[in-house]
Design a protein around this motif. Structure first.
Motif, PDB file in Angstrom:
ATOM      1  N   PRO A  83       5.184  -1.937   4.556  1.00  0.00           N
ATOM      2  CA  PRO A  83       6.447  -2.337   5.247  1.00  0.00           C
ATOM      3  C   PRO A  83       6.223  -2.032   6.666  1.00  0.00           C
ATOM      4  CG  PRO A  83       5.811  -0.345   4.238  1.00  0.00           C
ATOM      5  CD  PRO A  83       5.392  -0.722   3.856  1.00  0.00           C
ATOM      6  N   VAL A 114       7.529  -0.353  10.159  1.00  0.00           N
ATOM      7  CA  VAL A 114       8.409   0.890  10.819  1.00  0.00           C
ATOM      8  C   VAL A 114       9.510   0.918  11.809  1.00  0.00           C
ATOM      9  CG1 VAL A 114       7.842   3.077  11.082  1.00  0.00           C
ATOM     10  CG2 VAL A 114       6.623   1.954   9.764  1.00  0.00           C
ATOM     11  N   GLY A 135       9.708   2.438   0.640  1.00  0.00           N
ATOM     12  CA  GLY A 135      10.350   2.680   2.221  1.00  0.00           C
ATOM     13  C   GLY A 135      12.471   3.580   2.001  1.00  0.00           C
ATOM     14  N   VAL A 148      12.294   2.575   7.431  1.00  0.00           N
ATOM     15  CA  VAL A 148      10.607   1.537   6.256  1.00  0.00           C
ATOM     16  C   VAL A 148      10.441   0.979   5.552  1.00  0.00           C
ATOM     17  CG1 VAL A 148       8.270   2.545   5.887  1.00  0.00           C
ATOM     18  CG2 VAL A 148       9.954   3.924   7.325  1.00  0.00           C
ATOM     19  N   ALA A 149      10.432  -0.549   5.622  1.00  0.00           N
ATOM     20  CA  ALA A 149      11.159  -1.217   4.876  1.00  0.00           C
ATOM     21  C   ALA A 149      10.519  -2.608   5.034  1.00  0.00           C
ATOM     22  CB  ALA A 149      12.915  -2.148   4.876  1.00  0.00           C
TER      23      ALA A 149
END
Length: 458
Positions: free
Chosen positions: A354, A356, A394, A412-413
């Motif tokens: 993922p 940031v 995340g 975070v994804a």
């Protein structure tokens, strides 16, 4: 910017990257006689060697990685493969498409004189380039920064990679030891690991991505290890690199224990320093090895010389350099209406998967400032989108002061770079967590996690 006919130019911009390009164009369009000087490839680091090519390769790598793991969705993808020369061709196409790389013709089309060579100040108003002398009433220094190898025994005697040269490699190395666990080190670690490289990433700090909040480094280290087989060597000091057969032997110390490993290649992803070796003392411009010193208007100690971008020695974001370039242009053109750059709410991004993204103050920043804060974390697995995309790792973290005004945020994804802008806007305009939480957020968007995180604080 007073026009003096005794000079060749009204403005000479040294450096054609993000810190120089905007100012050169703005001044030329305002009718000034402008020259731009580039020591390397026109367009500078971002479109040629870092942001654009790296993100183009990361996009392809993440697509490949997602497809390879498609069995859980009912996709037959186990026979997926890749052709590295074709990947490099895609990277080159992406660089070409942006139009900012190798863009000497663009400046000439704007009526700007271009010179390819290293500029060196001879006097406060005169420089030399390729043995030619050029003079100007004003200058903007935007020479950026460059990689410097850390002081590691034996490193000077072996060939090593940099984030620039690895992009030109004919194929991914079988094994790679990366020195530096910041944004660039982590991006390259994930990129190479996806294409089958055994990656070791060494970082002196206690976590990867040490500029981010602690939760980020901990999660990214776990994900890189579990999903990509990356070995993160935190709290590690690299002592020595020597040639060992066709590869290299790296000796490092961790937790007081000395160890060594054999790898194909070593990559240096730490230690960019400002490029200040351009005869600044001849122009009475004050500087240190950490960068050129400027006031709040980006003016150097020589009143007719401004500076912008990485050469100032702070954060190396392309969007920050562009902001400074525009500010410098304004202040050069409108001496009576000078403005200062506003750095509040400048997002920081790491384009892993993922992604940031963070903005505003980190928890460490708040501790250093002795601020009383409230914080909350919304894990992605509590929103519906995590189920439909089968992605649960995340979070969204928000930090607010005691009145609820947002001070900082981290995402975070997947698509973190896009999600962060809602929080960037909130922090820039001092919105409260309550105001963000009460704004409708579309169902089945990743951004629902922003609403949940803010609702916990309101």
């Amino acid at each position: 910017m007073a026009k003096k006919t005794s000079f060749d130019y009204d403005l000479i911009v040294i450096g054609s990257g993000a810190g120089g390009s905007a100012a050169a164009t703005i001044a030329a369009r305002a009718g000034k006689k402008v020259a731009i000087i580039e020591a390397d490839t026109f367009g500078g680091d971002s479109p040629n060697w870092s942001d654009v090519p790296t993100k183009a390769l990361l996009h392809a790598a993440q697509l490949y990685d997602e497809a390879r793991h498609g069995a859980r969705f009912g996709l037959r993808s186990t026979t997926m493969g890749y052709n590295y020369p074709s990947l490099r061709a895609w990277k080159d196409l992406a660089v070409k498409r942006t139009g900012a790389g190798g863009n000497r013709r663009y400046y000439e089309g704007e009526g700007i004189s271009t010179f390819n060579g290293t500029a060196h100040f001879l006097t406060p108003n005169e420089i030399s380039v390729n043995r030619r002398h050029l003079s100007a009433s004003h200058f903007l220094i935007a020479t950026g920064s460059h990689w410097v190898a850390p002081n590691i025994q034996g490193l000077d005697d072996v060939s090593y990679l940099t984030p620039r040269t690895i992009l030109e490699a004919m194929r991914p190395p079988r094994s790679l030891y990366i020195i530096g666990g910041g944004t660039i080190g982590v991006e390259i670690a994930q990129l190479m690991a996806i294409f089958g490289t055994k990656v070791y990433i060494a970082e002196i700090a206690s976590r990867l991505l040490p500029q981010e909040d602690q939760e980020v480094g901990v999660l990214m280290e776990r994900m890189l290890r579990e999903q990509k087989g990356v070995t993160a060597l935190t709290q590690t000091r690299t002592l020595m690199v020597i040639k060992d057969g066709v590869g290299k032997r790296v000796t490092y110390t961790r937790g007081g224990v000395e160890k060594s490993i054999h790898v194909d290649d070593v990559l240096i992803a730490t230690g960019r320093v400002p490029t200040v070796d351009i005869g600044l003392e001849n122009a009475s411009v004050e500087y240190t090895p950490k960068g050129i010193e400027v006031d709040e208007f980006l003016q150097t100690s020589a009143r007719h010389i401004y500076a912008a971008g990485d050469v100032l020695g702070h954060s190396s974001h392309t969007h920050t350099a562009l902001l400074e370039s525009r500010i410098a242009a304004n202040n050069l053109l409108h001496a009576k209406d000078r403005i200062t750059p506003d750095y509040t709410a400048t997002p920081k991004l790491t384009f892993t998967y993922p992604g940031v993204a963070s903005v505003g103050l980190s928890e460490d920043d708040c501790l250093k400032r002795d601020l009383r804060i409230n914080k909350s974390i919304a894990p992605l697995n509590i929103i519906a989108r995590s189920n439909t995309s089968d992605f649960r790792d995340g979070f969204v973290k928000v930090i607010a002061d005691k009145k609820g005004v947002l001070l900082g945020a981290t995402v975070v994804a997947p698509h973190a770079a896009e999600i962060i802008h809602e929080l960037t806007l909130a922090i820039k305009y001092q919105l409260t967590a309550q105001q963000v939480a009460s704004t409708p957020h579309a169902f089945l968007s990743w951004s629902e996690a922003v609403r949940v995180a803010c609702a916990k604080l309101s």
